[in-house]
Enzyme design. Structure first.
Site, mmCIF file in Angstrom:
data_model
loop_
_atom_site.group_PDB
_atom_site.id
_atom_site.type_symbol
_atom_site.label_atom_id
_atom_site.label_comp_id
_atom_site.label_asym_id
_atom_site.label_seq_id
_atom_site.Cartn_x
_atom_site.Cartn_y
_atom_site.Cartn_z
ATOM 1 N N TYR A 233 0.911 -1.359 -0.013
ATOM 2 C CA TYR A 233 -0.168 0.197 -0.257
ATOM 3 C C TYR A 233 1.060 1.568 -0.053
ATOM 4 O O TYR A 233 0.603 2.489 -0.560
ATOM 5 C CB TYR A 233 -1.155 -0.179 1.421
ATOM 6 C CG TYR A 233 -1.660 -0.713 1.216
ATOM 7 C CD1 TYR A 233 -1.878 -2.181 0.974
ATOM 8 C CD2 TYR A 233 -3.420 -0.327 1.046
ATOM 9 C CE1 TYR A 233 -3.127 -2.740 0.659
ATOM 10 C CE2 TYR A 233 -4.363 -0.995 0.670
ATOM 11 C CZ TYR A 233 -4.150 -2.563 0.768
ATOM 12 O OH TYR A 233 -5.499 -3.034 0.384
ATOM 13 N N LYS B 119 3.911 -15.338 3.226
ATOM 14 C CA LYS B 119 4.069 -16.651 2.020
ATOM 15 C C LYS B 119 6.237 -16.405 1.963
ATOM 16 O O LYS B 119 6.213 -16.346 0.735
ATOM 17 C CB LYS B 119 3.883 -15.589 1.217
ATOM 18 C CG LYS B 119 3.783 -16.952 -0.303
ATOM 19 C CD LYS B 119 2.886 -17.638 -0.428
ATOM 20 C CE LYS B 119 2.812 -18.355 -1.770
ATOM 21 N NZ LYS B 119 2.484 -19.437 -1.937
ATOM 22 N N ASP C 72 -1.972 -18.774 1.092
ATOM 23 C CA ASP C 72 -3.145 -19.723 0.506
ATOM 24 C C ASP C 72 -3.517 -20.495 1.698
ATOM 25 O O ASP C 72 -4.587 -20.426 0.954
ATOM 26 C CB ASP C 72 -2.296 -20.470 -1.145
ATOM 27 C CG ASP C 72 -0.576 -20.637 -0.195
ATOM 28 O OD1 ASP C 72 -0.422 -20.749 0.426
ATOM 29 O OD2 ASP C 72 -0.576 -21.257 -1.458
ATOM 30 N N ASP D 91 -6.200 -7.765 4.115
ATOM 31 C CA ASP D 91 -7.169 -6.734 2.902
ATOM 32 C C ASP D 91 -7.798 -7.894 2.397
ATOM 33 O O ASP D 91 -9.285 -7.959 2.732
ATOM 34 C CB ASP D 91 -6.816 -6.541 2.280
ATOM 35 C CG ASP D 91 -7.918 -5.804 0.872
ATOM 36 O OD1 ASP D 91 -8.588 -4.827 1.808
ATOM 37 O OD2 ASP D 91 -7.550 -5.288 -0.302
ATOM 38 N N ASP E 163 -12.184 -10.129 3.943
ATOM 39 C CA ASP E 163 -13.052 -10.019 3.720
ATOM 40 C C ASP E 163 -13.917 -11.443 3.118
ATOM 41 O O ASP E 163 -14.422 -11.475 3.661
ATOM 42 C CB ASP E 163 -12.763 -9.422 1.636
ATOM 43 C CG ASP E 163 -13.313 -8.122 1.129
ATOM 44 O OD1 ASP E 163 -12.751 -7.086 2.916
ATOM 45 O OD2 ASP E 163 -13.540 -6.816 0.194
#
Ligand code: IPM
Ligand code: MG
Length: 384
Positions: free
Chosen positions: A163, A213, A245, A269, A273
């Site tokens: 970001y 990751k 993942d 983020d 969701d």
């Protein structure tokens, strides 16, 4: 522009020098789309808490997002930044669609409002609690036996990563266009967010899942190493590592196994969701963005629903105000240390949902469908 208003029977103090204990200043930034509709209901809830418990909430409204771009020339003006800086807490709604050719560091990009607030006010810890209500287990797309008992908290890093990393641009080369974003984290940034997660885990089931990751990204390898080092200072807290993942998969496979999840900005983020669907709808999920700054009442911070401005349903009384209302509850808890009041708001939400009332996003056969205002009113009436 910054209008302080008199709300209900709540006495408004314009002179902040006369501030007494029990007076809390809140910057209200409703924004665009459904932002103003849901924020209005959250404000009604705060007014109700004020009058029932004898507090004074001093509200100052300001524009953000497209509304601010159109009238003030920027997604958030410097004056509004200052207002937020000087308040005890910020209640944020949502902002509208972005022009495709600008990034969020442009003042005329609606997301610039959040972008600046999060970074300039050093609100680096974004707390997103997910505790599906019993009465909504069947409203979720996920089987209720998988959901039953889920109670997790995502601690999303909010000041770093993709970001804010530079360079971030689209550029022309002799081979055509290319684009670059930069995923950068300092050890200090990782350390402080992992520390926040460990501290929060202490008040819960004492388990932290750090998501990265590390099999691919250098930033994740530093993340993992730092998480191990910090967590060693919390022997009562169990730390586990999970690849992002795999986390995405396990969130819907065995959500009850999670307590606190800590992760970098972009992973957080995306995962939140996904995780919001555990509570049946994004319209249920509140958030608190905190730093280390304290006010006389608690932690300075920004409170917002995780959903966006939903222009397709704006102005139609279809939006679910619960995420905004639960964000106000988090404000009562963290910004003002008003635990009893926060619990009362959360209990009121649960009561109304238990009684069978639903907004459009939670539509279920046999339930009573209500609009945004009606849902807000039912919750206000249920606050004891
Ligand atoms: C969120 C939102 C924001 C984010 C967007 C609107 C910039 O999706 O708060 O989750 O990506 O942080
Ligand atoms: Mg998001």
């Amino acid at each position: 522009m910054h209008t302080s208003r008199l709300h209900g029977n709540v006495r408004l103090k314009i002179d902040r020098k006369g501030k007494t204990l029990g007076t809390y200043t809140i910057a209200v930034l409703p924004g665009d789309g459904i932002g103003p509709e849901v924020t209005e209901q959250a404000v009604h809830v705060l007014q109700t808490v004020a009058s029932r418990y004898g507090h004074i909430f001093d509200l100052s409204y300001a524009l953000v997002g497209v509304a601010a771009i159109n009238t003030e020339g920027a997604a958030i003006s410097d004056a509004t930044m200052k207002l937020c800086q000087q308040s005890d807490a910020i209640l944020f709604g949502a902002f509208g669609d972005a022009p495709p050719n600008e990034g969020p560091d442009s003042k005329r990009h609606p997301a610039n409002a959040l972008y600046r607030l999060r970074k300039e006010l050093e609100l680096y810890a974004n707390l997103r609690p997910i505790r599906p209500l019993q009465a909504l287990l069947n409203a979720s797309t996920i089987k209720s036996e998988v959901l039953l008992g889920t109670d997790l908290l995502v601690v999303r890093e909010l000041n770093g990563g993709l970001y804010y990393g530079k360079p971030s641009e689209i550029r022309e080369t002799s081979q055509g266009y290319e684009a670059i974003d930069t995923l950068i984290y300092t050890e200090a940034e990782i350390e402080r967010i992992v520390r926040t997660a460990c501290e929060l885990a202490r008040g819960r089931r004492k388990k932290v899942t750090s998501v990265d990751k590390a099999n691919v990204l250098s930033s994740s390898r530093l993340w993992r190493r730092t998480a191990d080092r910090v967590a060693a200072e919390y022997p009562d807290v169990t730390l586990e590592h999970l690849l992002v993942d795999s986390c995405a998969m396990h969130l819907i496979r065995r959500p009850t196994s999670f307590d606190v999840i800590v992760t970098e900005n972009m992973f957080g983020d995306i995962l939140t969701d996904e995780a919001s669907m555990l509570s049946a709808s994004m319209g249920m999920l509140p958030s608190a963005s905190l730093g280390t700054r304290r006010t006389p009442h608690g932690l300075f911070g920004l409170y917002e629903p995780i959903h966006g401005s939903a222009p397709d349903i704006a102005g139609q009384q279809k939006a679910n105000p619960i995420a905004a209302i639960l964000s106000a509850a988090l404000m009562l808890r963290y910004a003002f240390s008003l635990q009893q009041e926060a619990n009362a708001v959360e209990a009121a939400v649960e009561h109304v949902v238990n009684a069978g009332y639903r907004t459009e996003d939670l539509r279920e056969v046999g339930k009573k469908m209500v609009g945004t205002q009606e849902m807000g009113k039912l919750i206000v009436d249920a606050i004891t």
